[in-house]
Design a protein around this motif. Structure first.
Motif, short mmCIF file in Angstrom:
data_model
loop_
_atom_site.label_atom_id
_atom_site.label_comp_id
_atom_site.label_asym_id
_atom_site.label_seq_id
_atom_site.Cartn_x
_atom_site.Cartn_y
_atom_site.Cartn_z
N GLU A 4 -3.71 -43.35 -29.76
CA GLU A 4 -5.73 -43.84 -29.95
C GLU A 4 -6.28 -42.87 -28.92
OE1 GLU A 4 -6.25 -47.86 -29.42
OE2 GLU A 4 -5.39 -48.34 -31.22
N ARG A 5 -7.30 -43.00 -29.68
CA ARG A 5 -8.17 -41.46 -28.49
C ARG A 5 -9.73 -42.92 -28.77
NH1 ARG A 5 -7.75 -35.96 -28.74
NH2 ARG A 5 -6.00 -35.48 -28.06
N VAL A 33 -7.42 -38.29 -37.01
CA VAL A 33 -6.60 -37.43 -36.37
C VAL A 33 -6.71 -36.08 -35.12
CG1 VAL A 33 -4.43 -35.88 -36.18
CG2 VAL A 33 -5.02 -38.04 -38.02
N ASP A 34 -7.22 -36.20 -34.27
CA ASP A 34 -7.64 -35.00 -33.37
C ASP A 34 -6.28 -34.20 -33.51
OD1 ASP A 34 -8.30 -33.04 -31.80
OD2 ASP A 34 -9.31 -34.97 -30.52
N CYS A 35 -6.90 -32.77 -33.74
CA CYS A 35 -5.58 -31.86 -34.42
C CYS A 35 -5.94 -30.89 -32.93
CB CYS A 35 -5.97 -30.66 -35.63
SG CYS A 35 -5.94 -31.91 -37.08
N ARG A 36 -5.77 -31.41 -32.57
CA ARG A 36 -6.69 -30.26 -31.07
C ARG A 36 -4.79 -30.24 -30.59
NH1 ARG A 36 -7.48 -30.94 -25.24
NH2 ARG A 36 -7.12 -28.97 -23.83
N GLY A 37 -4.17 -28.91 -30.21
CA GLY A 37 -3.15 -28.83 -29.34
C GLY A 37 -1.70 -29.76 -30.23
N ARG A 61 -11.21 -31.15 -35.70
CA ARG A 61 -11.15 -30.08 -34.71
C ARG A 61 -9.78 -29.27 -34.98
NH1 ARG A 61 -11.80 -31.24 -28.27
NH2 ARG A 61 -10.48 -32.84 -28.33
N SER A 62 -9.86 -28.84 -36.81
CA SER A 62 -8.58 -28.36 -37.56
C SER A 62 -9.13 -26.50 -36.68
CB SER A 62 -9.05 -28.35 -38.66
OG SER A 62 -9.98 -27.95 -39.31
N GLU A 63 -9.86 -26.33 -35.94
CA GLU A 63 -9.56 -24.96 -35.08
C GLU A 63 -8.75 -24.63 -34.58
OE1 GLU A 63 -12.78 -27.43 -33.17
OE2 GLU A 63 -12.53 -26.84 -35.06
N ASP A 64 -8.56 -25.82 -33.30
CA ASP A 64 -7.90 -25.64 -32.43
C ASP A 64 -6.49 -26.01 -32.73
OD1 ASP A 64 -10.56 -25.52 -30.94
OD2 ASP A 64 -10.35 -27.44 -30.28
N ARG A 141 -9.77 -41.47 -32.44
CA ARG A 141 -9.49 -40.63 -32.28
C ARG A 141 -8.12 -40.54 -32.14
NH1 ARG A 141 -14.21 -38.82 -31.06
NH2 ARG A 141 -13.96 -37.42 -29.56
N MET A 142 -6.95 -40.29 -33.06
CA MET A 142 -5.50 -40.28 -32.70
C MET A 142 -4.83 -38.98 -32.74
SD MET A 142 -4.53 -43.02 -33.41
CE MET A 142 -4.41 -44.73 -34.09
#
Length: 228
Positions: A4-5, A33-37, A61-64, A141-142
């Motif tokens: 979790e975020r 889902v936070d896609c960063r990284g 944040r799919s660009e990351d 966000r996860m």
């Protein structure tokens, strides 16, 4: 496991909050889902499985998103993909998506039986975005550790960002998304500071509260408070 975020908090370090392993993720109304990284293929495969299990998933944040291999290599592969079209009429497809969110969506689609009713219903449960649009900026966000680049790719290996690849092939909104994200981070930081200050003040207030012995017995009898 996906981790979790906090809604207003920016990730700390390389991968911020932590989620339970996606394949064992307990069912929620909606998972953001936070896609960063994250690595593109690993993230897509876990998301695809969750969608088929009936889970609603929102990817922000799919660009990351990261792709293993250099940007040069990724460009060669995408250029090769772009050559594939219907000879008699290219408008019949296949279609070559340029936006990072649509590239992620297309990757997940390849891992789902999208021509069946079950697969089509699963894809309907997926949403992908660049940046973190409202109302997902206010939701928890996860991250998915099984797909994180820092955990799955050796440190010396090359990688690139999906946003960089997309902008090389015609995605025009990289600067706009960066500007909007900078604004969101300022608001998120202020929101998080306010939230933590309120939580701290509440904790201190609770510590100062004194309950008479008579009230303590009443609460214990009602099983609302465990005996000290």
């Amino acid at each position: 496991p996906p981790t979790e975020r906090a809604p207003g908090a920016e990730p700390t370090g390389c991968h911020g909050g932590v989620a339970t392993k996606a394949s064992k993720m307990s069912f929620h109304q909606q998972v953001v889902v936070d896609c960063r990284g994250h690595l593109l293929g690993r993230l897509a495969s876990i998301v695809a499985k969750e969608l088929l299990n009936g889970q609603q998933v929102v990817c922000v944040r799919s660009e990351d998103i990261n792709i293993s291999g250099s940007l040069y290599r990724a460009k060669l592969k995408y250029a090769n993909f772009k050559r594939k079209h219907t000879n008699s009429n290219p408008r019949h497809g296949p279609f070559h998506q340029r936006a990072p969110a649509k590239i992620l969506w297309r990757t997940v689609r390849g891992m789902v039986p999208h021509k069946t009713a079950r697969g089509a219903a699963a894809l309907d449960r997926l949403k992908c975005f660049e940046g973190v649009p409202h109302p997902f900026d206010r939701k928890k966000r996860m991250v998915i550790p099984a797909a994180l680049k820092v955990l799955r790719l050796r440190p010396e290996r090359r990688f690139c960002k999906l946003g960089d690849l997309a902008s090389e092939f015609g995605w025009k909104h990289k600067d706009l998304i960066k500007r909007l994200e900078d604004q969101r981070k300022v608001k998120s930081e202020a929101f998080y500071k306010k939230k933590t200050a309120a939580a701290r003040a509440r904790g201190e207030a609770v510590k100062k509260v004194k309950i008479s012995a008579e009230d303590q017995k009443t609460l214990e009898a009602a099983a609302l408070r465990e005996p000290a």
